[in-house]
Design an enzyme around this catalytic site. Sequence first.
Site, mmCIF file in Angstrom:
data_model
loop_
_atom_site.group_PDB
_atom_site.id
_atom_site.type_symbol
_atom_site.label_atom_id
_atom_site.label_comp_id
_atom_site.label_asym_id
_atom_site.label_seq_id
_atom_site.Cartn_x
_atom_site.Cartn_y
_atom_site.Cartn_z
ATOM 1 C CD GLU A 415 -38.139 8.095 -7.664
ATOM 2 O OE1 GLU A 415 -38.572 8.736 -6.688
ATOM 3 O OE2 GLU A 415 -38.866 7.679 -8.575
ATOM 4 C CG ASP A 628 -38.700 1.790 -10.763
ATOM 5 O OD1 ASP A 628 -39.425 1.017 -11.411
ATOM 6 O OD2 ASP A 628 -39.066 2.920 -10.398
#
Length: 762
Positions: A415, A628
Amino acid sequence: MYYPQQSPGIPHKLANHHDSNPWRHGLPMLVQQQGQPSVVGPPPQSPGYALYTNGALHQHPTHHLQHPPLQHHHQSSLSHYPSPPNQHTLQQQQHLLAAQGSPASATPVVSPQWQQQLMKCEVSRASRSPHHRARANAMASRTVAKSAIPITNPNLVKPAPVEPRTDSPDASPTGGKVNHPSSTVGPIAEAPRLTAIKPPENTWTSLDMGGINIKNLPASSGLFSFTFLINLYLNHNALSHVPPEISKLRHLELLDLSGNNLSTLPAELGMLTQLREFYLYDNHLVNIPPHFGSLHQLQTLGIEGNPLDPTLKSMVQKDGTQALISYLRDNCPIENEPPPRPWKYLISPQEQEMLAQDPNVETASVLCYNILCEKYATERLYGYTPSWALAWTYRKGRILDEVTKHETDFVCLQEVDIAAYEDFFTVNLAQLGYEGVYWPKSRYKTMNESDRRQVDGCATFYKADKYKLVEKRLVEFSAIAMQRQDFKKTDDMFNRVLGKDHIAIVCLLENIHTGTRFVIANAHIHWDPAYRDVKLVQVALLVDEVEKLADHFAKYPPPAPPGLHGPATPALDASSTPANGIDDDSDAASTSAPEDPSAEPQPPAPAAYRPPPTYTDGLKIPVIICGDFNSVPESGVYEFLSNGTVPGSHEDFMAHKYGRYTSEGIRHRLGLKSAYAPVAPDLPVTNYTPSFQGHIDYVWYSSGNLAVNRVLMEVDRAYLEKVVGFPHPHFPSDHVYIAAEFRIKPPREPAPTRSQPPTTNQ
């Protein structure tokens, strides 16, 4: 339009000679100005009571009064006692009259939010009788006998029920739950994170303990074990204290503490982040704990009838409950930081000492962290976080501190948007000796320049004085899926996988001192639990690519010995391009030897030189896959990575069809293990929000050539119990980073063939 239950909060009311309640003389009446829309819904169906269903106020659909009704009391078993004048009512009326002027000179302005508050206050005051709401709901739920008998066709043949197809694109395991994206059209933009907490299943979820003169609620009360409760009524008792243990009821959406003797409230009530309605009418409260600022879903904080600080009360009167909650949230004092996270060694102290004394032992460390992209860090998703702590200007400094704190060899971030990578991380990590590789998600190709800089992706950094980049590869799951022949005729692939633009990046790195090679993969897998099949497909595609790249990497020649100017491991140039046709310009990302040999520190004597390892195939190269994965340890993703195989009938495929993946199953040969597997079940929490706390980020390693020395453990448990969720002033992301240190197992050399002695003829 007049309402039958009057409010003491508006200082003007015409005398009603029908009102026989001695407490109501001189009190104001709530009116709706002609031509203005009603902001509190239809008037109550009778002056008796209103019904509560799942925390919401509902009125009967009949008896829409069009004229001022007579004031009377309900003549049933649910009798209503007239509310005595609150001890603070007169003082509040005088305050309002002074602020608004006399009724004859000016018409007071009452905000819609305050009108609604006063209406709910009157409903609460009318609920003084024992178990009032339980009785009211019981009466409302009684069935009414029908006066007419419906006529049906006796010859009508009912069609057989049709079972829904589990393999239909429209079939959803969540039953079409709100906030879940369509199962037939994948979202292009990142869908919002889920914030609803599912309470434990129980046959009843509301408890009415109101009006029964409870004087003490001990901390050991069994009430606090009813964690399934959604509505709790403790109104009109004699409580002077509420224990902090009430914060265990995390699923409460309505809590009524009105009509008690409370002068203070425990700060732990701020942990009940699911609260929508919180009534504190008619107590002795002067202040509201600033920790209530985390109640970001609160719609009504009932404060009428308290000698509350005028500043706080005026916020609610003017702008409503949310204004007060925002003020408390942004001005809440910050607690002390938690103690440092400890490292847990997975080897004995004797082994640690032996490794420390062995000069030939080679170690490598990695850190994995989803930093929460600036675009997703919104108050709508993280309303419990102070606005100043949610701003990127604050968070980026904390993130950099966490990333560099342990000085790991590899740093894998998810991200990371383009602007953050180019303007912040590249600049600051370069000063610490790191170089990086980055790719954004594929949606950036369709955007203009300003929007493109907000697209997030994955970034991998490595210490440039220890490693050099040999090759890098983008793994775009949707693009790879399109190239597979067995996927092209699969409807589920088009409907579920191709709409997701998640990516991974794979770096092939080499230790410039020892020649040891690494395959470092950094991935961000789809988040939605309704798409477990997509997660499994994305991870299977990733592992397939890692295996191919490792085999490709093993074919490179070993580096030349130090001090010699022979050819080293080939850096990619125009004649050496990776299989995807991308020129990676890895020379610019690697560290070469200084040009002046005389100024360079000379290597050890030739006797101390160890030849670099040779790799006969990709399975001999150390592999680290981290990221993730948005998957818990009980998921199919975890099972596949740790066991190396998952059958095509696995429940996480959800009966969808994905070519050979579902016809033959999926498998890999990497021998992966989670670095944190030895500490199970005490796995650290890597995602901490009010709606979810669990382990969904992982560091996987090839156990055939790597071993774990130590892992970084979780945040202090006592600290977490006092924090609603992350982001937090101390933790700048909703994720918590994880880190591990490995030691490299040198590749086994093939056993020498035993030479047989020559035979002589006798």
